[in-house]
Design a protein around this motif. Structure first.
Motif, PDB file in Angstrom:
ATOM      1  N   HIS A  14       0.826  -1.209   0.000  1.00  0.00           N
ATOM      2  CA  HIS A  14       0.000   0.000   0.000  1.00  0.00           C
ATOM      3  C   HIS A  14       0.862   1.261   0.000  1.00  0.00           C
ATOM      4  O   HIS A  14       0.541   2.234  -0.687  1.00  0.00           O
ATOM      5  CB  HIS A  14      -0.947   0.014   1.203  1.00  0.00           C
ATOM      6  CG  HIS A  14      -2.048  -0.998   1.119  1.00  0.00           C
ATOM      7  ND1 HIS A  14      -2.908  -1.101   0.046  1.00  0.00           N
ATOM      8  CD2 HIS A  14      -2.429  -1.964   1.987  1.00  0.00           C
ATOM      9  CE1 HIS A  14      -3.763  -2.077   0.258  1.00  0.00           C
ATOM     10  NE2 HIS A  14      -3.492  -2.613   1.433  1.00  0.00           N
ATOM     11  N   CYS A  15       1.948   1.237   0.757  1.00  0.00           N
ATOM     12  CA  CYS A  15       2.834   2.402   0.786  1.00  0.00           C
ATOM     13  C   CYS A  15       3.533   2.615  -0.555  1.00  0.00           C
ATOM     14  O   CYS A  15       3.691   3.756  -0.986  1.00  0.00           O
ATOM     15  CB  CYS A  15       3.842   2.279   1.931  1.00  0.00           C
ATOM     16  SG  CYS A  15       3.105   2.570   3.552  1.00  0.00           S
ATOM     17  N   ALA A  16       3.926   1.530  -1.211  1.00  0.00           N
ATOM     18  CA  ALA A  16       4.532   1.664  -2.546  1.00  0.00           C
ATOM     19  C   ALA A  16       3.528   2.266  -3.525  1.00  0.00           C
ATOM     20  O   ALA A  16       3.882   3.122  -4.352  1.00  0.00           O
ATOM     21  CB  ALA A  16       5.034   0.309  -3.044  1.00  0.00           C
ATOM     22  N   ASP A  17       2.274   1.843  -3.415  1.00  0.00           N
ATOM     23  CA  ASP A  17       1.229   2.438  -4.257  1.00  0.00           C
ATOM     24  C   ASP A  17       1.109   3.932  -3.949  1.00  0.00           C
ATOM     25  O   ASP A  17       1.014   4.757  -4.860  1.00  0.00           O
ATOM     26  CB  ASP A  17      -0.118   1.754  -4.015  1.00  0.00           C
ATOM     27  CG  ASP A  17      -0.164   0.312  -4.499  1.00  0.00           C
ATOM     28  OD1 ASP A  17       0.731  -0.095  -5.275  1.00  0.00           O
ATOM     29  OD2 ASP A  17      -1.096  -0.412  -4.081  1.00  0.00           O
ATOM     30  N   GLY A  18       1.098   4.268  -2.667  1.00  0.00           N
ATOM     31  CA  GLY A  18       1.019   5.671  -2.258  1.00  0.00           C
ATOM     32  C   GLY A  18       2.194   6.474  -2.773  1.00  0.00           C
ATOM     33  O   GLY A  18       2.030   7.602  -3.248  1.00  0.00           O
ATOM     34  N   ASP A  19       3.389   5.898  -2.684  1.00  0.00           N
ATOM     35  CA  ASP A  19       4.584   6.587  -3.170  1.00  0.00           C
ATOM     36  C   ASP A  19       4.491   6.876  -4.669  1.00  0.00           C
ATOM     37  O   ASP A  19       4.834   7.977  -5.122  1.00  0.00           O
ATOM     38  CB  ASP A  19       5.839   5.751  -2.891  1.00  0.00           C
ATOM     39  CG  ASP A  19       6.170   5.631  -1.414  1.00  0.00           C
ATOM     40  OD1 ASP A  19       5.613   6.387  -0.589  1.00  0.00           O
ATOM     41  OD2 ASP A  19       7.001   4.755  -1.088  1.00  0.00           O
ATOM     42  N   ALA A  20       4.026   5.903  -5.433  1.00  0.00           N
ATOM     43  CA  ALA A  20       3.897   6.091  -6.884  1.00  0.00           C
ATOM     44  C   ALA A  20       2.883   7.196  -7.183  1.00  0.00           C
ATOM     45  O   ALA A  20       3.103   8.037  -8.069  1.00  0.00           O
ATOM     46  CB  ALA A  20       3.494   4.782  -7.558  1.00  0.00           C
ATOM     47  N   LEU A  21       1.784   7.207  -6.454  1.00  0.00           N
ATOM     48  CA  LEU A  21       0.770   8.247  -6.652  1.00  0.00           C
ATOM     49  C   LEU A  21       1.308   9.618  -6.252  1.00  0.00           C
ATOM     50  O   LEU A  21       1.092  10.607  -6.959  1.00  0.00           O
ATOM     51  CB  LEU A  21      -0.489   7.902  -5.865  1.00  0.00           C
ATOM     52  CG  LEU A  21      -1.275   6.701  -6.404  1.00  0.00           C
ATOM     53  CD1 LEU A  21      -2.222   6.145  -5.350  1.00  0.00           C
ATOM     54  CD2 LEU A  21      -2.019   7.092  -7.677  1.00  0.00           C
ATOM     55  N   ASP A  23       4.419  10.537  -6.244  1.00  0.00           N
ATOM     56  CA  ASP A  23       5.420  10.927  -7.239  1.00  0.00           C
ATOM     57  C   ASP A  23       4.792  11.536  -8.490  1.00  0.00           C
ATOM     58  O   ASP A  23       5.429  12.317  -9.182  1.00  0.00           O
ATOM     59  CB  ASP A  23       6.291   9.728  -7.631  1.00  0.00           C
ATOM     60  CG  ASP A  23       7.270   9.328  -6.545  1.00  0.00           C
ATOM     61  OD1 ASP A  23       7.479  10.114  -5.587  1.00  0.00           O
ATOM     62  OD2 ASP A  23       7.816   8.197  -6.628  1.00  0.00           O
ATOM     63  N   SER A  24       3.545  11.173  -8.756  1.00  0.00           N
ATOM     64  CA  SER A  24       2.854  11.747  -9.919  1.00  0.00           C
ATOM     65  C   SER A  24       1.859  12.835  -9.493  1.00  0.00           C
ATOM     66  O   SER A  24       0.940  13.164 -10.240  1.00  0.00           O
ATOM     67  CB  SER A  24       2.161  10.652 -10.736  1.00  0.00           C
ATOM     68  OG  SER A  24       1.188  10.000  -9.962  1.00  0.00           O
ATOM     69  N   ALA A  25       2.084  13.388  -8.284  1.00  0.00           N
ATOM     70  CA  ALA A  25       1.309  14.516  -7.750  1.00  0.00           C
ATOM     71  C   ALA A  25      -0.185  14.213  -7.563  1.00  0.00           C
ATOM     72  O   ALA A  25      -1.005  15.109  -7.569  1.00  0.00           O
ATOM     73  CB  ALA A  25       1.504  15.771  -8.605  1.00  0.00           C
ATOM     74  N   GLN A  26      -0.512  12.950  -7.371  1.00  0.00           N
ATOM     75  CA  GLN A  26      -1.887  12.540  -7.074  1.00  0.00           C
ATOM     76  C   GLN A  26      -2.003  12.357  -5.559  1.00  0.00           C
ATOM     77  O   GLN A  26      -2.084  11.250  -5.055  1.00  0.00           O
ATOM     78  CB  GLN A  26      -2.230  11.257  -7.820  1.00  0.00           C
ATOM     79  CG  GLN A  26      -2.193  11.414  -9.336  1.00  0.00           C
ATOM     80  CD  GLN A  26      -2.480  10.103 -10.026  1.00  0.00           C
ATOM     81  OE1 GLN A  26      -3.530   9.510  -9.816  1.00  0.00           O
ATOM     82  NE2 GLN A  26      -1.529   9.645 -10.833  1.00  0.00           N
ATOM     83  N   TYR A  27      -1.964  13.487  -4.856  1.00  0.00           N
ATOM     84  CA  TYR A  27      -1.803  13.456  -3.405  1.00  0.00           C
ATOM     85  C   TYR A  27      -2.999  12.882  -2.659  1.00  0.00           C
ATOM     86  O   TYR A  27      -2.817  12.145  -1.690  1.00  0.00           O
ATOM     87  CB  TYR A  27      -1.430  14.842  -2.884  1.00  0.00           C
ATOM     88  CG  TYR A  27      -0.149  15.340  -3.515  1.00  0.00           C
ATOM     89  CD1 TYR A  27       1.048  14.652  -3.344  1.00  0.00           C
ATOM     90  CD2 TYR A  27      -0.143  16.469  -4.324  1.00  0.00           C
ATOM     91  CE1 TYR A  27       2.217  15.087  -3.941  1.00  0.00           C
ATOM     92  CE2 TYR A  27       1.024  16.917  -4.921  1.00  0.00           C
ATOM     93  CZ  TYR A  27       2.200  16.218  -4.726  1.00  0.00           C
ATOM     94  OH  TYR A  27       3.360  16.645  -5.329  1.00  0.00           O
ATOM     95  N   GLN A  28      -4.210  13.178  -3.085  1.00  0.00           N
ATOM     96  CA  GLN A  28      -5.384  12.613  -2.415  1.00  0.00           C
ATOM     97  C   GLN A  28      -5.395  11.094  -2.544  1.00  0.00           C
ATOM     98  O   GLN A  28      -5.671  10.386  -1.583  1.00  0.00           O
ATOM     99  CB  GLN A  28      -6.683  13.192  -2.979  1.00  0.00           C
ATOM    100  CG  GLN A  28      -7.111  14.477  -2.318  1.00  0.00           C
ATOM    101  CD  GLN A  28      -8.494  14.896  -2.786  1.00  0.00           C
ATOM    102  OE1 GLN A  28      -8.774  14.924  -3.980  1.00  0.00           O
ATOM    103  NE2 GLN A  28      -9.345  15.242  -1.842  1.00  0.00           N
ATOM    104  N   ALA A  29      -5.113  10.606  -3.726  1.00  0.00           N
ATOM    105  CA  ALA A  29      -5.074   9.164  -3.954  1.00  0.00           C
ATOM    106  C   ALA A  29      -3.927   8.535  -3.165  1.00  0.00           C
ATOM    107  O   ALA A  29      -4.061   7.421  -2.643  1.00  0.00           O
ATOM    108  CB  ALA A  29      -4.936   8.860  -5.443  1.00  0.00           C
ATOM    109  N   ALA A  30      -2.810   9.239  -3.068  1.00  0.00           N
ATOM    110  CA  ALA A  30      -1.679   8.737  -2.283  1.00  0.00           C
ATOM    111  C   ALA A  30      -2.077   8.588  -0.819  1.00  0.00           C
ATOM    112  O   ALA A  30      -1.787   7.564  -0.185  1.00  0.00           O
ATOM    113  CB  ALA A  30      -0.480   9.672  -2.419  1.00  0.00           C
ATOM    114  N   VAL A  31      -2.761   9.593  -0.281  1.00  0.00           N
ATOM    115  CA  VAL A  31      -3.203   9.526   1.111  1.00  0.00           C
ATOM    116  C   VAL A  31      -4.144   8.341   1.312  1.00  0.00           C
ATOM    117  O   VAL A  31      -4.062   7.629   2.314  1.00  0.00           O
ATOM    118  CB  VAL A  31      -3.850  10.853   1.558  1.00  0.00           C
ATOM    119  CG1 VAL A  31      -4.532  10.712   2.910  1.00  0.00           C
ATOM    120  CG2 VAL A  31      -2.804  11.970   1.599  1.00  0.00           C
ATOM    121  N   ALA A  32      -5.018   8.107   0.358  1.00  0.00           N
ATOM    122  CA  ALA A  32      -5.939   6.964   0.454  1.00  0.00           C
ATOM    123  C   ALA A  32      -5.156   5.647   0.516  1.00  0.00           C
ATOM    124  O   ALA A  32      -5.487   4.754   1.309  1.00  0.00           O
ATOM    125  CB  ALA A  32      -6.914   6.967  -0.715  1.00  0.00           C
ATOM    126  N   ALA A  33      -4.120   5.524  -0.294  1.00  0.00           N
ATOM    127  CA  ALA A  33      -3.297   4.306  -0.275  1.00  0.00           C
ATOM    128  C   ALA A  33      -2.559   4.177   1.054  1.00  0.00           C
ATOM    129  O   ALA A  33      -2.502   3.084   1.638  1.00  0.00           O
ATOM    130  CB  ALA A  33      -2.308   4.316  -1.441  1.00  0.00           C
TER     131      ALA A  33
END
Length: 144
Positions: A14-21, A23-33
């Protein structure tokens, strides 16, 4: 204490998914991950090293996404987890948040903790205003 290996693996995924999001400035989605990872940490959450880095990731994504209140909440809670207090990155972000909120005394305290823990290198990829501000409150080594 160590996390169960299967839980640890899921948290890392989940954290790797968040990191990828992030990195692509998808911060809300990153927080969800990152929140999915956070939900997997057993109680009491303040006992686990994973809590510190998950909360730091949540706080960072919130900071970068412009969600200052949520960022401050995550980083403040991270201070109560293993290795949180004294972590230069956590202190830097808390200092930046305080600075941006106009709480300059708290900003100076937190930014100095970051500077003392990691030197000016921790500010290398940050807006120069934070290190410049710190230089008005303390004598720093080297150019500011």
């Amino acid at each position: 204490m160590e996390l169960d290996e299967s839980i640890h693996r899921l948290i890392k995924t989940h954290c790797a998914d968040g990191d990828a999001l992030a990195d692509s400035a998808q911060y809300q989605a990153a927080v969800a991950a990152y929140n999915k990872a956070w939900e997997l940490v057993p109680a009491p959450k303040t006992d686990w090293n994973a809590s510190t880095w998950i909360l730091a990731a949540i706080g960072d994504a919130c900071f970068l996404g412009g969600y200052a209140a949520s960022s401050k909440e995550a980083f403040s809670f991270a201070l109560t987890c293993p290795g949180g207090l004294g972590n230069p990155f956590i202190h830097m972000r808390l200092g930046q948040l305080a600075h941006d909120a106009g709480d300059l005394d708290a900003a100076a305290d937190e930014l100095m903790r970051a500077y003392m823990g990691a030197g000016d290198e921790i500010f290398a990829n940050e807006d120069r205003k934070y290190l410049t501000f710190l230089g008005t409150r303390a004598k720093l080594q080297g150019p500011v």
